[in-house]
Structures are given as C-alpha cells and as structure tokens.
Scaffold this active site. Structure first.
Site, mmCIF file in Angstrom:
data_model
loop_
_atom_site.group_PDB
_atom_site.id
_atom_site.type_symbol
_atom_site.label_atom_id
_atom_site.label_comp_id
_atom_site.label_asym_id
_atom_site.label_seq_id
_atom_site.Cartn_x
_atom_site.Cartn_y
_atom_site.Cartn_z
ATOM 1 N N HIS A 196 -8.836 -23.048 -77.249
ATOM 2 C CA HIS A 196 -8.385 -23.541 -75.116
ATOM 3 C C HIS A 196 -8.369 -22.338 -74.247
ATOM 4 C CE1 HIS A 196 -4.786 -25.974 -72.844
ATOM 5 N NE2 HIS A 196 -5.548 -24.515 -72.793
ATOM 6 N N HIS A 245 -9.393 -21.388 -69.631
ATOM 7 C CA HIS A 245 -9.985 -21.596 -68.716
ATOM 8 C C HIS A 245 -11.057 -20.418 -68.406
ATOM 9 C CE1 HIS A 245 -6.781 -24.502 -68.413
ATOM 10 N NE2 HIS A 245 -6.552 -23.413 -68.741
ATOM 11 N N LYS A 299 -9.064 -33.904 -72.244
ATOM 12 C CA LYS A 299 -8.142 -33.363 -72.448
ATOM 13 C C LYS A 299 -7.259 -33.467 -70.884
ATOM 14 C CE LYS A 299 -5.437 -29.658 -71.474
ATOM 15 N NZ LYS A 299 -5.358 -28.526 -70.849
ATOM 16 N N HIS A 309 -1.603 -31.920 -73.112
ATOM 17 C CA HIS A 309 -0.984 -30.797 -72.908
ATOM 18 C C HIS A 309 0.341 -31.795 -72.036
ATOM 19 C CE1 HIS A 309 0.857 -27.375 -68.856
ATOM 20 N NE2 HIS A 309 0.791 -28.747 -69.539
ATOM 21 N N HIS A 336 -0.936 -25.131 -76.463
ATOM 22 C CA HIS A 336 0.255 -24.619 -76.598
ATOM 23 C C HIS A 336 1.808 -24.523 -76.489
ATOM 24 C CE1 HIS A 336 -0.534 -26.380 -72.312
ATOM 25 N NE2 HIS A 336 -1.300 -26.389 -72.334
ATOM 26 N N ASP A 351 -5.393 -20.451 -74.131
ATOM 27 C CA ASP A 351 -4.906 -20.357 -72.378
ATOM 28 C C ASP A 351 -4.910 -19.626 -71.498
ATOM 29 O OD1 ASP A 351 -4.283 -22.420 -70.706
ATOM 30 O OD2 ASP A 351 -1.961 -22.088 -71.008
HETATM 31 O O1 DOR Z 1 -0.805 -21.598 -67.274
HETATM 32 C C1 DOR Z 1 -1.324 -22.289 -67.046
HETATM 33 N N1 DOR Z 1 -2.164 -21.901 -66.203
HETATM 34 N N2 DOR Z 1 -1.648 -23.430 -67.713
HETATM 35 C C2 DOR Z 1 -2.077 -23.914 -67.915
HETATM 36 O O2 DOR Z 1 -1.884 -25.221 -67.979
HETATM 37 C C3 DOR Z 1 -3.467 -24.369 -66.797
HETATM 38 C C4 DOR Z 1 -3.546 -22.879 -66.341
HETATM 39 C C5 DOR Z 1 -4.988 -22.959 -65.914
HETATM 40 O O3 DOR Z 1 -5.408 -23.515 -65.405
HETATM 41 O O4 DOR Z 1 -4.059 -21.922 -64.588
HETATM 42 ZN ZN ZN Z 2 -4.813 -24.316 -70.341
#
Ligand code: DOR
Ligand code: ZN
Length: 338
Positions: free
Chosen positions: A15, A17, A98, A135, A175, A245
C-alpha cells in the site's frame, strides 16, 4: 539474543502512494533505497486511475523512473466501473480495486457511501481473483456521533457484510488503527486480511494533535489500540502484513492551517520498521511481516534479491526535495548496507 545484522528479501510494500509529476519524480527512485522491491500502488491521483488503460500508462511512467521495482496496480472504485472493465483489468494483471469512502482523505471527493451498488462488480472480482482494497472508515456524521476517532470502528459492519456476501472475495482492510479492527479481521475468514503501517505501530492521538507531520488518515488512535496492533504483529498472525501507506505531500501542504493527511516513510521504510520491531522485542517477526505474509495472501512469487540491515545509527534527513519524512532529523538505530 543481541541481533546486529539481518538479511531478508526486498520487502513487499502492499500500500503506497507514489503520486505524479514532481512528487513522483522524487519518491519513486527512493523505493528500493528504503528496502521495498514490490509495491501496491494506490490510484488516488488527479484524475483518479479508473481504467486499465490509465493504470498501465501510470505503471509505464513508474517503471521508467525506477525499473528496479515491481509495480502492482489498482483501480479506483467508482460508479463508472463496469464488469467489462473489471475483466479487462484482470487480463492486464491489475491486482486490486481500491475503495475510498467519500470525503475522508486525499482526493476522495467522489468516494463510496453505499457498497451494495457495487455487488455485481464484487461478484466479478471474486470470480476473477481481483482483490478488494478497503479504506475502512465511514464519513463523519454529527447526528450519528461519528468522527475520525470512531470512523474505522463504524466501518467494520460494512467489511463484515461484504465478506458474508462474497466469502471467496479476497479483501484487505487497509492501514488498520484499532483494536476493534484487529479483532474483526481475526474473527472473519481467511479471505480477509489487513495491512499495518510503521507509523501506526508508533503513534497515538497525542502524537498528531497539533503535529501536522504525524497527521494521516485513519488517524492514530488510543494507546490500547496501538497495543493491539503491536500484539498482533508480535503474534505472527499471517493475516496482518506490511502496507506502509507512505503518502508524501510537499512541506507547504503539511505546514498549513489545513494540513493534508499523510506520512512519508518510503525512503527509510525498513530501517523504521527494524527500529520499531527491535523496541517491541520482535525482530524475529520482521521478515514474515514484510516479505512473506502479504505476498502469500496476494499469491505472489518470492523476491530473490536481498537486503541487509545493520545496527548502525543514522540521522533521518530534514527533507527530500521539499517532502518531510516521518520522524525528520531523528535518529534511527538501523540502516540498510549495500
Ligand atoms: O493519510 C493518508 N494519506 N491516508 C490516505 O488514505 C490517503 C493518503 C494520501 O493519499 O495522501
Ligand atoms: Zn493510502
């Protein structure tokens, strides 16, 4: 026993980004430096990754920036998604879909409130072996007394219902932050698992209230919740595995009166985890948490390349090209040696 060196396969970070444009260019080359060799990439870009074609284009861009890493792709669950697109995704080896609840986090304005309208898609995913990545929060609602502290607990009824209707659909509750979530995932069948981030093993409410760099969604909860996450890691239950995450934002978006949610851990992922696991006296559980349990749930092959962590302290940088990492300028006790 005193351990001062650990060799393990490159980790599966299931997971992450990776963003786009400038953030992507900074973050993607750092993935393997932090010890991960394969990552599950989140689709909450602008615009969202909603089609197989978009996901494959994004995967190409990531590969071009860092070919040493394998990128597992996901699509953003949304009302335009069709059964044909799910079939196309499965053929193209897209791994998961997702689901973001409406409005709870970064770029989730058109997220989900009603899961039943997606049951036909879930049935197709179950048939084709696509994973549902959830989520697990419900939107805040003052009348129902729902806020960010109980949003995860209130989501668990949806998880249970989806699982009961689709017992063969593989679901990852992403998470997790609460004792209630740990217990629910333990209780449900083997097709339900959960990811745990490094920061949720460290933080509680006191660490993010007033400290924007520790603010993420779902927010870290009570000490008793953190204790449950720690206990389940120590127990070595294979339903619980690594999903960092890691969610980079520019310093200007974090040091702001309305801060973005997200904690950036990619460049030092394994050193953070080694530090925490050592403090919890369970370094012997690190390898399975990072390299075995997740890959087995996803049905992935083992990664052959290894990394070695050594007990040598290092200072966490203040920033990476305007992105402030987790615990910036703090000392870590472990580092990856070449
Ligand atoms: O803290 C987070 N940031 N939680 C999420 O679910 C998305 C992520 C983001 O994309 O910044
Ligand atoms: Zn995330």
């Amino acid at each position: 026993m005193f351990v001062e060196q650990i060799t393990l396969p490159l980790a599966d970070d299931l997971h992450v980004h990776l963003r786009q444009d400038h953030l992507m260019q900074t973050v993607v080359p750092l993935i393997d430096k932090g010890g991960a060799g394969r990552v599950l990439v989140m689709p909450n870009l602008k615009p969202h990754i909603k089609t197989t074609k978009q996901a494959l284009n994004y995967q190409q861009a990531l590969k071009a920036l860092n070919p040493r890493v394998e990128y597992l792709m996901t699509l953003y669950l949304n009302p335009e998604l069709t059964i044909e697109e799910i079939q196309k995704a499965a053929t193209a080896k897209i791994i998961g879909i997702k689901s973001y609840p409406r409005g709870v986090t970064t770029n989730s304005e058109d997220g989900i409130e009603n899961y039943e309208i997606y049951y036909a898609l879930f049935a197709e995913m179950e048939k084709l072996g696509l994973i549902l990545n959830l989520h697990g929060e419900v939107p805040s609602n003052a009348e129902k007394n729902i806020c960010i502290l109980n949003a995860e607990e209130n989501f668990l009824q949806h998880l249970e219902k989806i699982h009961k209707n689709f017992p063969k659909l593989k679901i990852v509750l992403e998470h997790i932050t609460t004792k209630a979530a740990v217990e629910k995932v333990e209780e449900l069948g083997l097709t339900v698992s959960a990811t745990i981030t490094p920061h949720h093993l460290d933080l509680t409410v006191d660490d993010w209230a007033g400290q924007n760099h520790n603010y993420c969604k779902p927010v870290a909860k009570y000490p008793s919740d953190r204790a449950a996450l720690r206990a389940v890691i120590k127990s070595g239950n294979p339903k619980f595995f690594l999903g960092s995450d890691s969610a980079p934002h520019l310093r200007s978006a974090k040091e702001n009166s309305c801060a973005c949610a997200g904690i950036f851990t990619t460049p030092l992922l394994l050193p953070y985890l080694a530090d925490t696991f050592e403090k919890l006296n369970c370094l012997n559980k690190l390898k399975d948490f990072c390299c075995t349990f997740g890959r087995e749930f996803y049905g992935l092959s083992a990664l052959e390349q290894t990394i070695t962590l050594k007990k040598i302290s290092q200072k966490i940088p203040a920033e990476y090209n305007h992105i402030v990492p987790y615990r910036a300028e703090d000392e870590l006790q472990w580092r990856i040696i070449d």
